[in-house]
Scaffold this motif. Structure first.
Motif, PDB file in Angstrom:
ATOM      1  N   HIS A 103     -16.224  41.396 -18.742  1.00 33.87           N
ATOM      2  CA  HIS A 103     -16.695  40.538 -17.884  1.00 33.87           C
ATOM      3  C   HIS A 103     -18.085  39.818 -18.736  1.00 33.87           C
ATOM      4  CE1 HIS A 103     -14.283  42.881 -15.123  1.00 33.87           C
ATOM      5  NE2 HIS A 103     -14.249  41.906 -14.677  1.00 33.87           N
ATOM      6  N   SER A 117     -14.752  33.043 -18.773  1.00 31.03           N
ATOM      7  CA  SER A 117     -13.572  32.350 -19.180  1.00 31.03           C
ATOM      8  C   SER A 117     -13.905  31.043 -19.857  1.00 31.03           C
ATOM      9  CB  SER A 117     -12.689  32.350 -18.054  1.00 31.03           C
ATOM     10  OG  SER A 117     -13.147  31.750 -16.940  1.00 31.03           O
ATOM     11  N   ALA A 149     -18.834  43.879 -13.341  1.00 34.18           N
ATOM     12  CA  ALA A 149     -17.891  42.855 -12.935  1.00 34.18           C
ATOM     13  C   ALA A 149     -18.073  42.453 -11.514  1.00 34.18           C
ATOM     14  CB  ALA A 149     -16.421  43.762 -12.635  1.00 34.18           C
ATOM     15  N   ASP A 192     -14.506  36.092  -7.112  1.00 34.54           N
ATOM     16  CA  ASP A 192     -14.071  35.138  -8.458  1.00 34.54           C
ATOM     17  C   ASP A 192     -14.086  36.079  -9.863  1.00 34.54           C
ATOM     18  OD1 ASP A 192     -13.160  33.090  -9.624  1.00 34.54           O
ATOM     19  OD2 ASP A 192     -14.978  32.070  -9.999  1.00 34.54           O
ATOM     20  N   GLU A 193     -13.691  37.475  -9.696  1.00 41.01           N
ATOM     21  CA  GLU A 193     -13.811  38.350 -10.889  1.00 41.01           C
ATOM     22  C   GLU A 193     -12.943  37.811 -11.970  1.00 41.01           C
ATOM     23  OE1 GLU A 193     -12.082  41.610 -13.189  1.00 41.01           O
ATOM     24  OE2 GLU A 193     -11.029  40.613 -11.524  1.00 41.01           O
ATOM     25  N   ALA A 194     -11.799  37.307 -11.834  1.00 38.52           N
ATOM     26  CA  ALA A 194     -10.838  36.990 -12.949  1.00 38.52           C
ATOM     27  C   ALA A 194     -11.785  35.949 -13.906  1.00 38.52           C
ATOM     28  CB  ALA A 194      -9.797  36.514 -12.358  1.00 38.52           C
ATOM     29  N   SER A 195     -12.582  34.866 -13.499  1.00 36.79           N
ATOM     30  CA  SER A 195     -13.089  34.008 -13.874  1.00 36.79           C
ATOM     31  C   SER A 195     -14.236  34.500 -14.910  1.00 36.79           C
ATOM     32  CB  SER A 195     -13.544  32.886 -13.077  1.00 36.79           C
ATOM     33  OG  SER A 195     -14.861  33.117 -12.635  1.00 36.79           O
ATOM     34  N   GLY A 206     -11.368  40.140 -23.194  1.00 34.70           N
ATOM     35  CA  GLY A 206     -11.276  41.072 -22.034  1.00 34.70           C
ATOM     36  C   GLY A 206     -12.226  41.796 -21.141  1.00 34.70           C
ATOM     37  N   VAL A 262     -13.754  37.296 -17.123  1.00 32.31           N
ATOM     38  CA  VAL A 262     -13.172  37.735 -17.902  1.00 32.31           C
ATOM     39  C   VAL A 262     -13.085  37.068 -19.088  1.00 32.31           C
ATOM     40  CG1 VAL A 262     -11.151  39.268 -18.544  1.00 32.31           C
ATOM     41  CG2 VAL A 262     -12.071  39.325 -16.197  1.00 32.31           C
ATOM     42  N   ASN A 263     -13.657  37.244 -20.408  1.00 31.96           N
ATOM     43  CA  ASN A 263     -13.545  36.353 -21.386  1.00 31.96           C
ATOM     44  C   ASN A 263     -12.281  36.865 -22.409  1.00 31.96           C
ATOM     45  OD1 ASN A 263     -14.447  38.565 -23.135  1.00 31.96           O
ATOM     46  ND2 ASN A 263     -16.380  38.148 -23.159  1.00 31.96           N
TER      47      ASN A 263
END
Length: 320
Positions: free
Chosen positions: A167, A191, A152, A156-159, A165, A161-162
């Motif tokens: 990274h 993502s 992780a 920009d961690e959220a982008s 769920g 996450v595929n």
């Protein structure tokens, strides 16, 4: 008279002896070298010559390891997928030393990217290779995306996450019929959708300007839109000839942040192409060679849209 205070003398530091041996000089067979490094003697020497100037220019000081040894440290890390600490413990090097060696060799390899990952120049040869392999005509390459799991990132961690769920980075690659990478993009977070990565890629721009049935098409899976230069499977095939496809499987986990993971991915693609260039045997290959010749068929004069071209291919070449 003041008492003399004894100053503790630090213990003499023993000269460090590395346990890493120069396997190239130990009469190991090519098979034994490949078990450890995925390359035989010729391949290790080839890579060593390729990166030698960069590594020598960078280090300047006397190194305890030779260039071939540094290459083998890097290949061992890539071949095993182990932590840097584990690789270091195995061969008797500090984790920091292994990290610097691996980073230097990977950087040098990535700088040679354009030498080894390039679009096919002989289009007729490429189309003929695909046809002999699968009976699919006019193919320039097979395109696919694969998610490579990573640590992780802190930014920009959220982008990253595929849809499952985890990274990852989403890697788009194009291969020829021999399995050689002709284009690769490892810069997109998990993502990102395959179709978006393709739509914004240099490959898409090239195919829009130069592709189509007359000049050649790409093969992709259902994650891509069907276009005149990009053939995808039928969503709901009814007839047998609509079920015929040729897929590329382009995949795994890298326990590093995005920047380093992307460098490893590109370097591995380069090494993969070097394997093919040097005819290095695939240790998992079953040795089956397909070599059928055939006519590429007539030109298509119908509507130049993706579905019409796909219908022409399925009825002309797979309706048996």
């Amino acid at each position: 008279m003041a008492a003399f205070r004894q100053v503790p003398v630090p213990p003499h530091r023993k000269e460090r002896h590395f346990r890493l041996k120069d396997d190239l000089s130990l009469n190991l067979s090519n098979e034994e070298l490949r078990e450890r490094y995925r390359f035989g003697r010729e391949g290790i020497n080839f890579i060593s010559n390729l990166v030698s100037d960069d590594i020598t220019r960078k280090t300047k000081r006397n190194h305890a390891l030779t260039v071939p040894q540094m290459v083998m440290v890097t290949l061992r890390f890539l071949a095993t997928g182990s932590f840097l600490q584990v690789v270091g413990d195995t061969i008797g090097l500090h984790k920091g030393t292994v990290s610097r060696i691996v980073s230097d060799v990977l950087t040098s390899l990535c700088n040679k990217r354009d030498q080894f990952i390039k679009w096919p120049r002989n289009v007729d040869e490429t189309r003929g290779d695909f046809y002999r392999l699968s009976g699919f005509p006019n193919v320039l390459g097979a395109i696919d995306g694969t998610h490579v799991r990573i640590q992780a990132p802190s930014e920009d961690e959220a982008s990253f996450v595929n849809r499952k769920g985890v990274h990852s980075v989403n890697v788009q690659a194009v291969c020829d019929a021999k399995g050689k990478f002709t284009n690769i993009n490892a810069n997109w977070p998990g993502s990102s959708h395959d179709s978006h990565i393709f739509r914004t890629s240099q490959v898409c721009t090239y195919m829009e300007e130069n592709g189509g049935w007359a000049n050649g098409v790409l093969l992709g899976d259902s994650g891509y839109p069907c276009r005149p230069f990009l053939m995808t499977p039928y969503q709901n095939p009814v007839l047998d000839h609509q079920k015929s496809t040729t897929n590329a499987t382009v995949q795994p986990e890298i326990r590093m942040k995005p920047g380093k993971a992307c460098k490893i991915i590109i370097a591995c693609a380069i090494l993969h192409n070097i394997c093919i260039l040097l005819n290095e045997p695939d240790i998992e290959d079953d040795g089956v060679i397909v070599g059928n010749d055939g006519d590429l068929g007539e030109h298509f004069n119908g509507h130049q849209d993706g579905r019409a071209v796909r219908d022409h291919i399925s009825t002309t070449f797979f309706n048996h």
